[in-house]
Design a protein around this motif. Sequence first.
Motif, PDB file in Angstrom:
ATOM      1  N   VAL A  51      38.930  43.288  39.916  1.00  9.87           N
ATOM      2  CA  VAL A  51      38.126  44.294  39.294  1.00  9.87           C
ATOM      3  C   VAL A  51      39.040  44.560  38.028  1.00  9.87           C
ATOM      4  O   VAL A  51      40.226  44.828  37.863  1.00  9.87           O
ATOM      5  N   VAL A  62      32.915  50.789  41.738  1.00 13.50           N
ATOM      6  CA  VAL A  62      33.231  49.616  41.068  1.00 13.50           C
ATOM      7  C   VAL A  62      31.856  49.140  40.813  1.00 13.50           C
ATOM      8  O   VAL A  62      30.937  48.938  41.666  1.00 13.50           O
ATOM      9  N   LEU A  85      39.484  45.733  45.241  1.00 14.20           N
ATOM     10  CA  LEU A  85      40.042  45.821  43.933  1.00 14.20           C
ATOM     11  C   LEU A  85      40.433  44.633  43.302  1.00 14.20           C
ATOM     12  O   LEU A  85      40.606  44.507  42.001  1.00 14.20           O
ATOM     13  N   LEU A 112      36.061  48.946  37.792  1.00 12.30           N
ATOM     14  CA  LEU A 112      36.465  50.167  37.923  1.00 12.30           C
ATOM     15  C   LEU A 112      36.059  51.415  37.080  1.00 12.30           C
ATOM     16  O   LEU A 112      36.592  51.959  36.090  1.00 12.30           O
TER      17      LEU A 112
END
Length: 892
Positions: free
Chosen positions: A268, A339, A265, A344
């Motif tokens: 992101v 994603v 993540l 996201l």
Amino acid sequence: MNYRRSILSAAIVTCLGVAVQAQAQAQDAAPAPQATDLDTVIVTGIRGSMEKSLDTKREANSRVEVVTAEDVGKLPAHNVADTLQRLPGVNISSSSADEGGFDEADRVSLRGTSPSLTQTLINGHTVGSADWFVLSQGSNVGRSVSYTLLPSELVSSVEVHKSSQAKLQDGGTTGSINIITRKPLQFADKITAEASIGAVRSDQAKSTDPQLSGLFNYKNDDGTFGVMVQAFSQKRELRREAQEIPGGFFQIGDTDPAGISNPDLVGVYAPGLLGSTLFEQTRERKGGLVEVQFKPSDDLTLGLSGFRSDMDANNYNRNFMLWGGNFARAHAPDAGYVVKDGVLTNATYTGVAGQDYAVYDMIYREASAKSEYFTLDADWQINDNLSAKFQAGTTSGEGSTPRQFIAEVTLANGGGASWTSHGAGSPLDWNVGGDISPAGVTSFGTWGNQEVTAKDDEDWFTADFTQYFNSGALSSIDFGVRYADHKREALSPEGASPGDIWPALQNGATASYPGGFASDIGGVFPRDLWYFTPGALKEAILNNSTWLSNDDGPNGRHNYGGEWKVEEKNFAAYVQANFVGDTWSGNVGLRYVDIDQDINTYQAVADPANADVSSLFGNWIRTFTNNKHSRILPSANLKFELADDLLFRFAASQTQTLPDYSALGASSWGSDLNRTGGGGNPNLKPVLSTNFDANIEWYFTPRGLLSVGAFAMDLKDYVAFGTETQMLFSELTNQLEAYEVSVPVNADGKVHGLEVVYEQPIGDFFGINANYTYADGSTSHTWADGSNNLLGTSKDTYNVGAYFENDTFGARVSYTRRSSFLIGLSGANPYYQDDFGSLSAALSYKVNDHLSFTLDGLNLNNPTIKYYQSAVIPTSFYSNGRQYYFNVRVKF
């Protein structure tokens, strides 16, 4: 770039010098024709106004577009800016800062540039302007004029100058717009009296409000004295329903708990805030125009003019928001998140006890804006060959938010949240769990209960002369000077020290979002929401706060960080030679501009011992910058009559525009919700543009035109925006914190494009019109999204329309559309307005010469105004509904 400018300047200087020398060797000039005292014929009707506009455009030596009112108060659209958007190369926008899209056009720009590069004048002079929106009053202040303060009833015609002339006031890089009002001696009759009584219906606000205006004009039998008085009083209710993502999407960092637990993540993008937004406003605009003319002799006309427009614009914005910037950093979503393209797009978060998943802002603001000017004029025919015009004037504008009543509460504690993104073209589906009723409030805060006032003032003097000749190619020489002293400042001298507000507010009166809220924009998100009524919010804050006036002590509420001032002294002198031949005409000229700029602002410091001033908003030192700019701006316009109905034009010039006031002066500011902000740069240079324009025009019949043109603008020191980390004072922590701040920077840019215009009468009563503009703009600056877009550039803009008119009935329909364009920065992220189109129509019925009816419909296609951060990241979606204006016009 410099080589091109030197060639342009040298060519124009050479032409000017040769012309003057040749004329000096010519015979003594014959007397110039005397001005004839003829009553002006007021052209009425759609066909008459179109023909008059085309005649004016055809006769001009420069590139100019003209809109002529059919009659008093009868522009081709109800709003002046909406009228202008139908011209080739003209774009409009409905906001000036981050307030989002509204139903009424507010700013005008030319040829794929930002509104700040287009200058708006009234009768050839500056008009002081300010805005009702709080950010446009302090931290985002441009040089454009708010058209919401300029009712269409005052307008006789509007000129859009696309090519520069030395005699035109400097300040418009891409061109200038001159709004022309009526004068008392122009009227045909001794006494003219007119009134318009009507109403506006806003279908989304479900409100019908009055629209009143009137005109009285008197001139004596000799035509030597006249006075005209116009007045207006107009009210309108607005309701805007939206999904907003304030500040755009943020990136999850490698030090965030979510990034540590889930390394995939890191980097992101996720939504910082997702809002269900209800905005309501009442706009009440009142004011008038007084014009007096007196001719003590045939050679001298004196004039006095005064205008004022006041608008109250109290507004209430409610934004219930999923608080992704709070919980999406704190913990990762449940397994199965998606994603896509670094975003996201699908995530569900199981609730964590003690974690708030929603924040709710309720902001009621008392707001107003006003504009006024006063001028003294003298138009003097000194002798047969020399005329002069003198003008002294003053203008001021003020935008004010004297009181802000704000509640910010957190909700949905431990309730979890989810969202699904569908790309830039559709709203997100989102939801939060837990208790979101007033009983579920976990914390209360109030911020920004601070006065904000913007002031815009200018005093000026102009002296313009024309020397006529009647032999040789040189027909006349225009020369003159102008001096102006301009000041723009933002003030925030007082505010409220809040007490224990929540106990008084939590049991206050509440109301609900309207039924069917935001149904036009789609998406699945909270709609059945409550809010505190404006009265409850205002009462609780007033009764439990201490308002401190001009308290400069360390415990005062003087927000120095929101204050700045820019003062400019502008001297200009020009000379312009005007030529005419058997089949050609034109002009060349030079304008010298000298500007002295003082910029005063504040900078945050940590140590009170190093501060010049202190308050509850932090410690500050005063900063001062002086800039001097002087430049010679050349211009040339040529027109060739290739046939009786065929013209070719060419224009070349250099123009200059100073950076926005806030770009120069604004102190750095930040938002605690997402730790982003903005600021100014006092070392910015003016924008210098080298312009070329060519156009061929075929006037194949009265009211008929086919034209094709090309234009190019080379922009040196264009103003773009970069980002940097600055230490600013946080009201949450009462200390300096790191913010990502957008800062204006100079960069080069360019725009080139094409314009095509077609106007065709069909028989005696019908007609069609269409135009298309292509603009390709870019800058050497690279934005955070990797693009090199120019602010305000829509590649494609087009307008199509049709009309019918006979002696009693008239109808007009038009559709305009512009493609997406870069707005600026929202937080640290560039954001764009998506493609946008609007349909309007007008009907009129003339009973006789004394009575007529009109019905105007705006935004008939009920468009959704969309903004986005990238192709996969939306920013906001606004629905404003349709508006209908019905008026009964009476002439006496």
